[in-house]
Every structure is written in structure tokens, then in C-alpha cells.
Write a protein that holds these residues in place. Structure first.
Motif, PDB file in Angstrom:
ATOM      1  N   SER A 339      34.280 -11.891 -42.398  1.00  0.00           N
ATOM      2  CA  SER A 339      33.776 -10.933 -43.397  1.00  0.00           C
ATOM      3  C   SER A 339      34.706  -9.743 -43.557  1.00  0.00           C
ATOM      4  N   MET A 340      35.483  -9.428 -42.531  1.00  0.00           N
ATOM      5  CA  MET A 340      36.404  -8.284 -42.607  1.00  0.00           C
ATOM      6  C   MET A 340      37.596  -8.565 -43.517  1.00  0.00           C
ATOM      7  N   THR A 341      37.772  -9.797 -43.934  1.00  0.00           N
ATOM      8  CA  THR A 341      38.822 -10.070 -44.926  1.00  0.00           C
ATOM      9  C   THR A 341      38.490  -9.427 -46.264  1.00  0.00           C
ATOM     10  N   LEU A 342      37.231  -9.019 -46.431  1.00  0.00           N
ATOM     11  CA  LEU A 342      36.811  -8.313 -47.645  1.00  0.00           C
ATOM     12  C   LEU A 342      36.593  -6.838 -47.380  1.00  0.00           C
ATOM     13  N   ASP A 343      37.197  -6.307 -46.308  1.00  0.00           N
ATOM     14  CA  ASP A 343      37.003  -4.906 -45.937  1.00  0.00           C
ATOM     15  C   ASP A 343      37.450  -3.990 -47.068  1.00  0.00           C
ATOM     16  N   LYS A 344      36.750  -2.857 -47.187  1.00  0.00           N
ATOM     17  CA  LYS A 344      37.111  -1.917 -48.258  1.00  0.00           C
ATOM     18  C   LYS A 344      38.456  -1.242 -47.994  1.00  0.00           C
ATOM     19  N   GLU A 345      38.908  -1.233 -46.731  1.00  0.00           N
ATOM     20  CA  GLU A 345      40.247  -0.736 -46.402  1.00  0.00           C
ATOM     21  C   GLU A 345      41.208  -1.932 -46.436  1.00  0.00           C
ATOM     22  N   TYR A 346      42.185  -1.852 -47.321  1.00  0.00           N
ATOM     23  CA  TYR A 346      43.087  -2.991 -47.487  1.00  0.00           C
ATOM     24  C   TYR A 346      43.865  -3.302 -46.212  1.00  0.00           C
ATOM     25  N   ASP A 347      44.262  -2.274 -45.459  1.00  0.00           N
ATOM     26  CA  ASP A 347      45.010  -2.522 -44.225  1.00  0.00           C
ATOM     27  C   ASP A 347      44.185  -3.351 -43.245  1.00  0.00           C
ATOM     28  N   VAL A 348      42.888  -3.055 -43.181  1.00  0.00           N
ATOM     29  CA  VAL A 348      42.001  -3.804 -42.288  1.00  0.00           C
ATOM     30  C   VAL A 348      41.886  -5.248 -42.768  1.00  0.00           C
ATOM     31  N   ALA A 349      41.726  -5.433 -44.072  1.00  0.00           N
ATOM     32  CA  ALA A 349      41.603  -6.784 -44.626  1.00  0.00           C
ATOM     33  C   ALA A 349      42.848  -7.616 -44.315  1.00  0.00           C
ATOM     34  N   VAL A 350      44.034  -6.989 -44.440  1.00  0.00           N
ATOM     35  CA  VAL A 350      45.283  -7.699 -44.164  1.00  0.00           C
ATOM     36  C   VAL A 350      45.321  -8.171 -42.716  1.00  0.00           C
ATOM     37  N   GLN A 351      44.982  -7.271 -41.790  1.00  0.00           N
ATOM     38  CA  GLN A 351      45.032  -7.641 -40.369  1.00  0.00           C
ATOM     39  C   GLN A 351      43.957  -8.669 -40.017  1.00  0.00           C
ATOM     40  N   ALA A 352      42.808  -8.608 -40.693  1.00  0.00           N
ATOM     41  CA  ALA A 352      41.764  -9.610 -40.452  1.00  0.00           C
ATOM     42  C   ALA A 352      42.257 -11.002 -40.853  1.00  0.00           C
ATOM     43  N   ILE A 353      42.953 -11.081 -41.982  1.00  0.00           N
ATOM     44  CA  ILE A 353      43.493 -12.375 -42.423  1.00  0.00           C
ATOM     45  C   ILE A 353      44.564 -12.862 -41.449  1.00  0.00           C
ATOM     46  N   LYS A 354      45.416 -11.952 -40.990  1.00  0.00           N
ATOM     47  CA  LYS A 354      46.445 -12.346 -40.031  1.00  0.00           C
ATOM     48  C   LYS A 354      45.821 -12.829 -38.722  1.00  0.00           C
ATOM     49  N   VAL A 386      47.380  -8.065 -49.123  1.00  0.00           N
ATOM     50  CA  VAL A 386      46.242  -8.953 -48.870  1.00  0.00           C
ATOM     51  C   VAL A 386      46.573 -10.365 -49.362  1.00  0.00           C
ATOM     52  N   ALA A 387      47.134 -10.444 -50.554  1.00  0.00           N
ATOM     53  CA  ALA A 387      47.446 -11.751 -51.139  1.00  0.00           C
ATOM     54  C   ALA A 387      48.506 -12.491 -50.318  1.00  0.00           C
ATOM     55  N   VAL A 388      49.529 -11.774 -49.853  1.00  0.00           N
ATOM     56  CA  VAL A 388      50.582 -12.409 -49.059  1.00  0.00           C
ATOM     57  C   VAL A 388      50.020 -12.922 -47.738  1.00  0.00           C
ATOM     58  N   ALA A 389      49.145 -12.115 -47.101  1.00  0.00           N
ATOM     59  CA  ALA A 389      48.523 -12.566 -45.849  1.00  0.00           C
ATOM     60  C   ALA A 389      47.672 -13.812 -46.088  1.00  0.00           C
ATOM     61  N   ALA A 390      46.923 -13.815 -47.204  1.00  0.00           N
ATOM     62  CA  ALA A 390      46.123 -14.995 -47.539  1.00  0.00           C
ATOM     63  C   ALA A 390      47.025 -16.191 -47.856  1.00  0.00           C
ATOM     64  N   GLY A 391      48.185 -15.920 -48.468  1.00  0.00           N
ATOM     65  CA  GLY A 391      49.134 -16.997 -48.746  1.00  0.00           C
ATOM     66  C   GLY A 391      49.662 -17.632 -47.466  1.00  0.00           C
ATOM     67  N   GLU A 392      49.922 -16.814 -46.460  1.00  0.00           N
ATOM     68  CA  GLU A 392      50.367 -17.350 -45.170  1.00  0.00           C
ATOM     69  C   GLU A 392      49.276 -18.201 -44.527  1.00  0.00           C
ATOM     70  N   PHE A 393      48.026 -17.740 -44.643  1.00  0.00           N
ATOM     71  CA  PHE A 393      46.902 -18.515 -44.103  1.00  0.00           C
ATOM     72  C   PHE A 393      46.807 -19.864 -44.818  1.00  0.00           C
ATOM     73  N   LEU A 394      46.900 -19.814 -46.149  1.00  0.00           N
ATOM     74  CA  LEU A 394      46.823 -21.044 -46.944  1.00  0.00           C
ATOM     75  C   LEU A 394      47.950 -21.999 -46.574  1.00  0.00           C
ATOM     76  N   PHE A 395      49.163 -21.465 -46.423  1.00  0.00           N
ATOM     77  CA  PHE A 395      50.309 -22.294 -46.071  1.00  0.00           C
ATOM     78  C   PHE A 395      50.112 -22.935 -44.698  1.00  0.00           C
ATOM     79  N   LYS A 396      49.605 -22.132 -43.748  1.00  0.00           N
ATOM     80  CA  LYS A 396      49.387 -22.647 -42.393  1.00  0.00           C
ATOM     81  C   LYS A 396      48.343 -23.757 -42.401  1.00  0.00           C
ATOM     82  N   LYS A 397      47.331 -23.622 -43.253  1.00  0.00           N
ATOM     83  CA  LYS A 397      46.231 -24.582 -43.265  1.00  0.00           C
ATOM     84  C   LYS A 397      46.598 -25.858 -44.031  1.00  0.00           C
TER      85      LYS A 397
END
Length: 1223
Positions: A339-354, A386-397
């Protein structure tokens, strides 16, 4: 408690007591009193050395250790004062205080010594000299423990005293003490954990040596060595027990309290350090007893604390060997991390995705399909990190799992390459994400991690052109379309090297390496697609969507390669394909793509220009000749044209218009033929809609290309006269089409008219272009009226009225977007003074009614017009209110109810208008005065037919006008009141009936006698509790709403305006001292929200508590001036008393608060869901035994209970803020 009051926590029986003097103790005691000054100088030097950070820290610590060995009391006193000074305190702990005063007394004494001029302290100070203070401070503590780890830390004196001091300071309500001591204690704990780890390693080594020696044969066994190893192991065990006790004291005395401190930085320090302990010494700390603190704190209301939780966890999940110990934690807190991937703080969302990427890397089974899908869609986020972190997740998966056979086989190319299936996967993913149709965003998200796949254009071409292999499933039409779109986006990204529009701040300067990569990519793409593009266009020539995307590719080519690579025959093939596509298609997007391609290829810098220019001229010659021939036949047919002929004319006109957008077709006289066609349409009235629209557009391009040629200064005078004549004739033609029955035609004519009027306005001669003055065109009054009527008829309409049957949501949004563009086009005419500013009154009066649709456009127009002419803008605003008032009178009649929704709506609009004037009364002084003048004249303009005893028909307008009284300066209020009295008779001044209330209310708002009116004071208290605070004051409640969102009386603004010119008695001075902030109660009822600023009498409180009770002050004459002054003086005395009280306690603050808050944009679970069957005890730190002599105790099943933070060690400590915490 004494200074060493916490020593029993970690001392056993039979050990030397803290009060016993060690080496040098007696000498130190004898010298203490005589060395206060010297001691002070020494600790200042220690503080200064650490602050400057220039000396080697090890030498500084070594010097202190030598001092400690010589006289430990003096050295320890230096260290204590070092911590005090690092907190920003000016006080010094003397030897007498050290010996005789208790811990709490010393801290209280130091609190009194604080500098009250500033709330800053070294850890929060800005400036270059404090930049490295924190790192130097932390380094000093780490080096101190490291250098003392073999002797001094076990002397039961130095560490005991330091830990006791830091524990006491960390309980202080002074933020500077609490912050600094918590940081010191946590770094001290980290250093001790490192010592404990070394001890554990040494114990294991000793145990192995002992076992090896004991297993030898009796004859070879050395008994003295066995005894030596046993003695060494015993000493190490004792040292480890001692370290355990120290760490327990710090953990229970500091961490357990401070990880939920009221200050976010302190909470963040605790979480950051516990992450270090778990990573550094996982055998002791990586268990659920400590992980639970990180899990709970992921619900913290401050983003920086949540961020520390995630970075701490990343360090743990990065090490695959620790995965087994994280299983229970992962299962319990996985949903929270997702759920923290949708955090209102973008820095937090990025680290949650990582973090989730690391979890995915450790195990494929942990995250469910739903968990992954919640991250997948973030590749389309507008925030690039956020998008780049999600892209890395997508690539890994989806993309990182390759068949091992692929790596062993020789490298293949085209559709047989390894990337072929991965590219197909990207296409499938793009098509399945139905909510997002932005391939550019998907490509950009994966560019950093999957560039090798995305730039395999050879494979993409093969997938599109080559036949599928035996057993391979061919791509469907939809998949081919998606692949072409993705391919275009990858080429654009490689050629431009910047993110798509809406993502990123703009173009950045490329490094040398990036420039080389860019050039290499352009060369490679040109070599590939120069050959493949004609074949692709031939294959998909009838598919408009595919062709449109393919035709954009040449824009990114390196055109020089056509010559250097001897690819001219492929260029000819490309030009032939484009010509066939132009003749085949009538779709506007396809034709414009062809036009842009010709424009990209027709570059005079390259040798291919002549070849392309000839092809373009031949194509246009044919199309223009065909158009003229068809048009002549079409016009001769009169009122009954043939449908086929009309279609031929339209398709040819579309092609010419599309090319005229990017190419100068002046040598073909298109104005005459188009004007003839438009004129015939007006006379006959039956011209097909699309023919008229494209004829208008084509003629518009003719005018603009002629203007471009004239602006260059190389044209003849006859050309300018011809342009002037054509432009005016065309404007007249567009004006005639504004009355057309067809809406689309009217919209096209209106848009073109607005563009032409703006282009040919007085702005055309600016910038040294005075020669163009004959072209300036000022619209006549009839044209201005027609434009305004069009806006009122086609923009300010309800959604349902627009075509009546737009059920589709997308169609409604598109229609709204079109109307917004029309309104913006007209507002630009107002802003640039092309049409009269007072025509804006008809626009401004719609501000409230259409706020959701056009509020931003209208507000910006008001702002721009005010910048141009403040007085005229104010007159326009009051005119819009007058128009609404007249419309209301015509609808409701002169005896309308002032509580009606229509009148209240006008009054609310006036309040909104008033707020747009801002707080600077000097800037708007003349404009506000003129506004009141016009308003007063309007109110008394129409006398009542029943005689003077009855109010004028427009008198109620004064009630609306009173909304602007707060914007008048005090001296101007008297002037406006005098002007008002010129219109009043003596009888009017005596009237008290309800029908005269607008006049009474307006006079009350003006009669200030040099001070602000009483009504403003009363309503300022009773409206919504909004108050003016000094610059440093802390708001009593949450965020203050924006002016537009407030619905309180405008009289509140009087206080805010007065702040600009005088010191308001009501304003409370804020305490200067605090390094902390006085916290108000968490929630206040609306009626309590003003209590921190206003001191109210019981009568006023009763009046506020029952707002429905009539308030006679609002409808009677105001209290006299002396009464006002007396009331305000009493207010000031009461506020000064409150301020003195708060200054006395301003240093202190509640030190703990609940830290849990729902901080998600989309949160699914709250921390209460984690309360089932949990253990309530805080674990003692128990370092693991030697691996060779004791087995590990198993983990307890569950330690994730938020309530366990309220353990006995916490309950035994009393905080001033603890009751508030419980509440």
C-alpha cells in the motif's frame, strides 16, 4: 534519581560500585574546584574541534583518553559538558554540581541556562560551519567507543555515567536536549553493537581453538594453553554480559521511548539505527522482537520516518541469507508495504517499490498477482522516479527470466533472437493495461533497466515483416499496432534523450557519454529504417493508425546517412510510398504526418533536398490543379451539387490544407479559390460542413504564410496591401459564418477570428516592426458583440444542453475541453486589450456558476486584467455584479427576499471578487475606491416610484457592496462614507425598517472613526474562528483553508488587512525561546478553534455557541469610538497576560505522541488490524551464545503488537505529555 541512577539496570552483585573511586579519583576530586575555568576552556575546545571537523577524530579521542587516564573525573566532566554544549546550551556543569546534584536537578539547571533568543541548536543550524557538525558528532562517538573498547568501557564508570546522562537528557521536554542525546545514544548503541559483534567473533574463535586443543591426544595436549583459552573465554563472556547490560539500558531507557517521539527527526534517528543493528549483527537483533518496531513505524504520519523504515528494510532484504528470518515479518507487513507504493510522499513510494523489488528478487512466491498488479500500473505515473522504480519491478518480474538454453546457444538475430519473446511480452503487457494508452510512458519507465530490449529495432522489424516460424503464433492486427507504437516511442526516446511531456522538468544537458550513445543510436536507427520503412509502409498502407505512426520515424533520422550510406534508392522508394499514401487517404492525421515527413526531409542542409523538393512540388502541383478543376465544376452545379463531386472537392481540399500547414503554397493562388467557395456557401447556405471548415482553415494558412513573408522585409509594398485587403475580407467572411446554423462551422470561424484579431492587433508592431502598422486591425463594435454572444451561447451552457445526448463520459470531457479552448481564446482578446475590457463583465459574472468548468480561466483573466489596468478591472467587476443584480430584479421583482438563493449567490460572488484583491491595500487603493463609487451611484440610480419614503429600487446592492468594505483603507472609508451621504437624505439616515437594512449595514462597514468597525470585530470572532497570527505563531488547528474555500464573513479580512499597517492588539507574540513547539490539543471543535487567540467574555461565548440567536449589533448603529477603544484595550491586556504565561513555559513540549496516521492515497489496512494475540513484553537484549556451545532459542510466534510499546519500562516513566498520549 542521581546522575548514575540507571546503573542498577546493568550491574550485578559483587562488582565495583559506581561511587568507588578508581585510578586518579582522589587527585581529580582535589583539583576539581580550582579548575572550573580551565575545565570550561577544555570542553569548549573539544566542542570546537568536533564542530570544525578539521582534526583527525582519532587523535582528538586519544587525547581525551590520556586525560581520562590521568584524571577521570575531570575528563568525564569535559565529556558531559561536551554533550551539553552540542545541545546548544550555554550552561556548564561544574564539579560541585557533578558530585552533589541529582540528574534531574542538573538537567533543570541546564534548561535555565538555554539561550532564549533562538530556537536553533547545532543539529538544526544552517550555514557552512554547521554543515558537517552532525557527521563529526556521530564520528566522535563511534571513535570514542572503538578506542575504549578493550579497557575503559568496562571500568564501570565512564560508560555508566555517559549512558545515565544521555538517558536523562533524552527524557527532557527540551527538544534540543532530547534530539541531541537521542542521536548520541543511538550512535553509542551502534558502536556497542559493533563491539559485541567483535566479542562474539572472538568467542567463537576461542571456542574453536579450545575444542581443537582438547581433542588432541593427551600426550600432545598443552594444559596451560587450555587454561589460558578457558580464562580468555571467561573474560570475553564477562565483557559480553557487560555490553549486553549497557545495550539493554540504552534500548529500554532511550529507544523504547524515543522511537515514538513527538518530533519526526528523533523517530527517524531511532528507526535508522535499529536498521543498522539488525543488518550489522543479525544473529542478535534480526528477530521479530525488534522488527516489530519498524513494522509499526511504517504507519508513521511523517514521510521521512516512513522513508527510514523502508531504507532500513532494504538493507535487510538485500542480503538473501537473511530471508528466512524475515518470513514472519514479510507475511504480516507485506500488505502495508504494497500500500505504501501509493504513498502521498513520492520519495516513500519510490523506496516502497524498490523494497518490493528486493522482496521479489528473494522469492517469487511472496507477492501475489494482485500485489504485483498494484505496482505494474505505476509505470504510467507522471512522477518519473516512481515510474522508473515500477519499471524495474516490472522488468524483474516479467523480463528477467530467460531460458538457460538461450544463453548456451549462439546469438541469433531478428525474430529468432532472445529478445523476440521479451518484446512480445512488452506488447502483451501494454495491451492488457487497458486504462493506459500511453506507450511513451511505458517505454520511459523501462528505459533505464531494459534499454537493450527496447532498442532491438532489428527484432521489431523482423516481427512485423518476416513470416512467423513453424509453430510460432503470428501477431494479431491489434498487437502489430501496439508494437509499431512502442517502436516509435523507443526511437523518439533514443533520438531525443529526454522523458515524454508531463514527466520531468524539461531537457537537461547531456554528458559526453550520453551524446555519443545518442549519435550511435541515430545512426543505427537510420541505417535500419531507411531500408525497412518503405516495406513497412507498403505492407500497412491502408491502415491509417499504423501508417500515421510509421510516417513519424523520418523525423528522427540522421539524413546525412542517405548520402554517405548510398541509400538514395531507398529514399526514392520512401517518397513513392508517401505519395501513394497521400492519394489513398483522406484522414487528417495521416495527411498531417505525410506533410511533417516532407518537412523533415526537405532540409536544405542535406544533399537530398533537391530530390525531395521535386517530389513535393510534383505532388502539390497535381493536387492544386485537381482542386481548381473540381471546384469549378462543383460551383457550376449550383444548389444541387453531386455527392461524389463534393467528396472529391473535400478530399482534395483536406490534402492541400494539411500540406499548407507546414509548407508555403503561396505560388498557387489558393486565397481566390477558397474565398469564392466560402462566398458561395454564404449565399446558397447549403455548402457541406466539412468543406467550409477546411476552406476556412486553408484560407487562414494563406493569410499566415503571407504575413510571414511580409514580416521578413523582403516583400514589395503591393504584397502588404494585398495581405491587408485579404485579411479584412476574410475576417468579415468569418464574422458572417458566426451566424451559421452549423455549430462546428461557427466554432471554426470563431477560433480563426480570435487568432487573427490577436495576431493583427497593436502587438504586431512591437519589437521594432513598425513597418507592419498598416496591417493593424481593430475589431468594430458589431464584431466584438458577435464574439461575445457566441461565447454566451456556446460556452456558458449546461452539459445536458450540449447536443443533448452525450451519454459517453469521454465525449462529455472532450466537449468541455473544446468549450474551455473557446473561452480561453476570447479571454486572450480581453487580456491583450483587443476587445473592450468591460466586455469581460459578462464573463466574470459566470465565475461562481461555472466555477468547476472554467473557474481557473476566469480567475486568471481577472488577474491579468488587473495587472493591465486596476481601475478598469474594478469597474468591470462591479459591472458584472450590477448585471446580475438587474437580472435578479427582472426575475424576482423589486420586493425580492434578500435571503433568496439568487441574492446570496451574488453576495458570495462579490466576496470571491473581494478576495482576489489580496492583502496589499496600497496597491488596490484607487481601484477599490472607484469600485465603491460606481456601486453607490448604481444603488441610488433608480428612485422608488412610490416616493422618497421608500428605498431606491437598487438599494439592496449596498449589501453586496459591503463585501468590499474590508479592502478600503481607514482614511478611504471616511471618504467613501462622505460620498455616500451625498446621495442620502436626512430621512434615510433615520430609517430603521428592514427594507433599509442594506444602507445601515453598508454605513456600519464604513463608519470607523479612524479605527476598524465594530461589526468586523464581532463577526471576526464569531464567523469561523479564523485569526491573524504573528509570523512565528503556531496555528491552533490544522491547515488553514485557501481564501476561496472559506465561507466566513468578509469582515474577518479586516483584521488581516490591518496587519499591514499597524500592530494589532489581538495578535499574540510568539515565545522566542523554543527549540520546540507548543503543541495544541489534537482536535478542536469549531467553536473552540479561536480560543488560543481571542479571550472572550461569557456573553460573547454564549453568542458564539448559539449562532442562531439574533445579533442586534449587525443591524444597529455601531458602538461609539470610545467603547471600541476600551474593548480593544481590555483585549490587549488579556492577550499579554496569556503571552507572558506561554513564554514562561515555551521551552517545554510534550515529548511523545501517537505516531499512527493513515497517510496513504489508497490505504487498505490500519494498525488496529495487527492486534491479534500479541506478546506485550519488550525483549531484553540477549546476545546469541557461541555457535559451538549453545543452541539458539527459537523465535516466539508473534511479536507484532502495537500495544507492547506500552510495556512496564515505559509505564514506569512519567511524561508531562503522557496523559495526552493516552487520550
Amino acid at each position: 534519581a542521581p546522575l548514575n541512577d540507571l546503573l542498577p539496570l546493568f550491574h550485578g552483585n559483587g562488582k565495583k560500585g559506581p561511587g568507588e573511586k578508581g585510578k586518579g579519583a582522589g587527585k581529580g576530586a582535589g583539583r576539581m574546584n580550582g579548575h572550573h575555568q580551565e575545565n570550561g576552556m577544555e570542553n569548549v575546545m573539544l566542542f570546537e574541534v568536533v564542530r570544525l571537523g578539521k582534526s583527525a577524530m582519532q587523535s582528538v579521542v586519544d587525547d581525551w583518553i590520556e586525560s581520562y587516564k590521568h584524571d577521570r573525573d575531570v575528563a568525564l566532566l569535559d565529556l558531559i559538558n561536551f554533550f551539553i554544549q552540542c545541545s546548544g546550551c550555554k550552561g556548564v556543569v561544574t564539579g560541585e554540581m557533578f558530585r552533589n546534584m541529582q540528574n534531574s536537578e542538573i538537567i533543570r539547571k541546564m534548561t535555565e541556562e538555554f539561550d532564549e533568543d533562538s530556537g536553533d541548536y547545532p543539529l538544526t543550524m544552517a550555514g557552512p560551519q554547521w554543515k558537517k557538525f552532525k557527521s563529526s558528532f556521530c564520528e566522535f562517538i563511534g571513535v570514542l567507543v572503538r578506542q575504549c573498547q578493550y579497557s575503559i568501557i568496562y571500568d564501570e564508570y565512564m560508560m555508566d555515567t555517559v549512558i545515565s546522562l544521555l538517558t536523562g537528557l533524552s527524557d527532557s521536554q527540551v527538544r534540543a536536549f532530547r534530539h541531541t542525546s537521542t542521536l548520541a545514544a543511538m550512535k553509542l548503541m551502534t558502536a556497542l553493537v559493533n563491539v559485541a559483534l567483535n566479542l562474539s567473533i572472538n568467542m567463537d574463535n576461542t571456542q574453536r581453538q579450545y575444542e581443537a586443543e582438547r581433542n588432541k591426544m593427551i600426550g600432545k595436549r598443552a594444559n596451560d594453553r587450555l587454561e589460558l583459552l578457558l580464562q580468555k573465554r571467561k573474560e570475553l563472556q564477562e565483557n559480553q554480559d557487560e555490553i549486553e547490560n549497557m545495550m539493554n539500558a540504552i534500548f529500554k531507557g532511550v529507544f523504547v521511548h524515543r522511537y515514538r517521539d513527538a518530533i519526526a527527526e528523533i523517530r527517524a534517528i531511532c528507526i535508522e539505527e535499529i536498521g543498522v543493528w539488525m543488518k550489522m549483527y543479525s544473529d542478535a537483533f534480526l528477530n521479530d522482537s525488534y522488527l516489530k518496531y519498524v513494522g509499526w513505524t511504517m504507519h508513521d504520519k511523517q514521510g521521512e520516518v516512513r522513508l527510514k523504515c523502508l531504507t532500513a528494510l532494504q538493507g535487510l532484504y538485500h542480503n538473501r541469507e537473511l530471508n528466512a528470518k524475515l518470513e514472519l515479518f514479510t507475511s504480516r507487513f507485506k500488505d502495508r508495504i504494497v500500500s505504501m507504493t501509493l504513498d502521498k510522499e513520492y520519495d516513500v513510494a519510490v523506496q516502497a517499490i524498490k523494497l518490493l523489488t528486493l522482496v521479489l528478487h528473494s522469492s517469487d512466491e511472496v507477492l501475489t498477482a494482485e500485489d504485483c498488479e498494484s505496482v505494474y500500473h505505476l509505470v504510467y505515473s507522471a512522477h518519473r522516479p516512481v515510474a522508473v522504480a515500477a519499471g524495474e519491478f516490472l522488468f524483474k518480474k516479467l523480463f528477467s527470466h530467460r531460458d538457460p538454453e538461450d544463453d548456451s546457444m549462439p546469438k541469433r538475430r531478428g525474430r529468432q533472437s532472445v529478445n523476440a519473446n521479451l518484446i512480445k511480452t512488452a506488447v502483451f503487457f501494454f495491451l492488457e493495461s487497458e486504462l493506459h494508452e500511453h506507450a511513451a510512458y511505458l517505454v520511459d519507465s523501462m528505459w533505464d533497466c531494459a534499454a537493450e530490449i527496447l532498442k532491438d529495432w532489428e527484432c521489431m522489424i523482423s516481427l512485423l515483416l518476416d513470416e512467423p516460424l513453424p509453430g510460432e503464433e503470428a501477431l494479431t492486427d491489434r498487437q502489430e499496432t501496439a508494437l509499431i507504437e512502442i517502436m516509435l516511442c523507443t526511437i523518439r526516446q533514443a533520438a531525443e534523450c529526454h522523458p515524454p511531456v508531463g514527466r520531468g522538468t524539461g531537457k537537461r544537458v547531456l554528458t559526453a557519454k550520453e551524446k555519443k550513445t545518442q549519435l550511435d543510436d541515430r545512426t543505427r536507427m537510420t541505417e535500419l529504417f531507411a531500408i525497412a520503412l518503405p516495406a513497412l509502409l507498403a505492407k500497412y498502407s491502408v491502415d491509417a493508425e499504423k501508417v500515421t505512426n510509421l510516417l513519424q520515424l523520418p523525423q528522427f533520422f540522421d539524413l546525412e546517412i542517405y548520402t554517405t550510406g548510398r541509400l538514395e534508392k531507398h529514399l526514392d522508394s520512401l517518397l513513392r510510398q508517401i505519395r501513394e499514401i497521400v492519394e489513398k487517404h483522406t484522414d487528417t492525421d495521416v495527411l498531417e504526418a505525410c506533410s511533417k515527413t516532407y518537412h523533415a526531409l526537405c532540409n536544405e542542409e542535406f544533399t537530398i533536398f533537391n530530390r525531395v523538393d521535386i517530389a513535393r512540388s510534383q505532388l502539390l502541383d497535381e493536387q492544386v490543379d485537381k482542386f481548381n478543376r473540381l471546384l469549378e465544376d462543383f460551383l457550376q452545379e449550383g444548389e444541387d451539387p453531386d455527392e461524389d463531386d463534393a467528396y472529391q472537392v473535400l478530399s482534395t481540399l483536406k490534402r492541400i490544407t494539411a500540406f499548407h500547414n507546414a509548407h508555403d503554397l503561396s505560388k498557387w493562388d489558393l486565397f481566390t479559390s477558397n474565398y469564392k467557395l466560402l462566398n458561395t456557401g454564404i449565399e446558397n447556405g447549403d455548402m457541406p460542413e466539412q468543406i467550409v471548415i477546411h476552406a476556412l482553415q486553408c484560407t487562414h494558412y494563406v493569410i499566415l504564410w503571407s504575413l510571414a513573408k511580409v514580416s521578413e522585409g523582403t516583400s514589395k509594398k503591393e504584397d502588404m496591401l494585398t495581405l491587408r485587403k485579404q485579411m479584412r475580407a476574410f475576417c468579415l467572411m468569418c464574422q458572417r459564418y458566426l451566424t451559421s446554423v452549423n455549430t462546428a462551422v461557427k466554432e471554426q470561424a470563431f477560433t480563426i477570428l480570435c487568432d487573427l484579431l490577436l495576431i493583427f492587433s497593436h502587438q504586431i508592431i512591437s519589437g521594432g516592426r513598425e513597418a507592419l502598422e498598416p496591417l493593424v486591425y481593430t475589431p468594430e463594435a458589431s464584431l466584438q458583440s458577435d464574439l461575445l454572444n457566441f461565447i454566451l451561447d456556446h460556452v456558458f451552457i449546461d452539459q445536458d444542453e450540449d447536443n443533448g445526448q452525450q451519454d459517453d463520459e469521454a465525449s462529455k470531457i472532450e466537449a468541455l475541453h473544446k468549450r474551455r479552448n473557446l473561452l480561453a481564446a476570447y479571454c486572450k482578446l480581453i487580456i491583450y486589450n483587443v476587445v473592450e475590457m468591460n466586455t469581460g463583465a459578462d464573463i466574470f459574472k459566470q465565475y461562481m456558476r461555472y466555477y468547476n468548468d472554467y473557474g481557473d480561466i476566469i480567475k486568471e483573466t481577472m488577474s491579468k486584467t488587473r495587472q493591465i489596468d486596476k481601475i478598469q478591472c474594478a469597474k468591470t467587476l462591479i459591472l458584472s455584479l450590477q448585471q446580475l443584480f438587474n437580472e435578479m430584479l427582472s426575475d424576482l421583482g423589486p420586493s425580492f427576499d434578500r435571503s433568496s438563493s439568487a441574492f446570496c449567490g451574488i453576495k458570495e460572488l462579490a466576496r470571491r471578487f473581494s478576495l482576489t484583491f489580496g492583502l496589499d491595500q496600497l496597491k488596490t487603493r484607487e481601484a477599490i475606491a472607484m469600485l465603491h463609487k460606481d456601486g453607490i451611484e448604481f444603488a441610488f440610480k433608480e428612485p422608488n416610484p412610490q416616493g422618497e419614503g421608500h428605498p431606491p429600487l437598487n438599494l439592496a446592492f449596498l449589501d453586496i457592496l459591503s463585501e468590499f468594505s474590508s479592502k478600503l483603507m481607514r482614511q478611504d472609508k471616511r471618504t467613501v462614507h462622505m460620498y455616500l451621504e451625498r446621495f442620502m437624505t436626512f430621512q434615510m439616515a433615520l430609517q430603521r425598517e428592514d427594507c433599509w437594512l442594506p444602507l445601515i449595514s453598508y454605513r456600519n462597514s464604513l463608519q470607523a472613526g479612524g479605527d476598524d468597525d465594530t461589526m468586523s470585530v464581532v463577526s471576526g470572532i464569531s464567523s469561523r474562528g479564523s485569526s491573524v497570527r504573528s509570523k512565528k505563531a503556531k496555528p491552533a488547528t490544522g491547515k488553514r483553508k485557501l481564501p476561496e474555500e472559506e465561507s466566513s464573513s468578509s469582515s474577518t479580512e479586516v483584521w488581516m488587512n490591518r496587519e499591514q499597517s499597524m500592530q494589532t492588539p489581538i495578535m499574540m507574540p510568539s515565545p522566542h525561546l523554543t527549540s520546540t513547539i507548543m503543541r495544541e490539543p489534537k482536535r478542536l471543535r469549531p467553536e473552540e478553534s479561536y480560543m488560543g487567540v481571542y479571550t472572550m467574555t461569557p456573553d460573547q461565548q454564549q453568542q458564539h455557541t448559539h449562532p442562531q440567536t439574533p445579533q442586534p449589533q449587525h443591524h444597529q448603529t455601531p458602538m461609539d469610538y470610545n467603547t471600541q477603544v476600551t474593548w480593544m484595550l481590555a483585549q490587549r491586556q488579556q492577550q499579554e497576560e496569556v503571552a507572558r504565561h506561554r513564554r514562561g513555559t515555551g521551552l517545554m513540549e510534550d515529548d511523545e505522541e501517537p505516531i499512527v496516521e493513515d497517510v496513504m492515497m489508497s490505504s487498505e489496512g490500519r494498525i488496529e488490524d495487527l492486534n491479534e494475540g500479541m506478546d506485550f513484553d519488550t525483549m531484553d537484549i540477549d546476545l546469541p551464545p557461541s555457535k559451538n556451545r549453545r543452541e539458539r532459542s527459537e523465535l516466539k510466534p508473534d511479536f507484532f503488537d502495537p500495544a507492547s510499546i506500552m510495556d512496564e519500562s515505559v509505564r514506569s516513566t512519567h511524561f508531562l505529555g503522557y496523559d495526552a498520549f493516552q487520550r
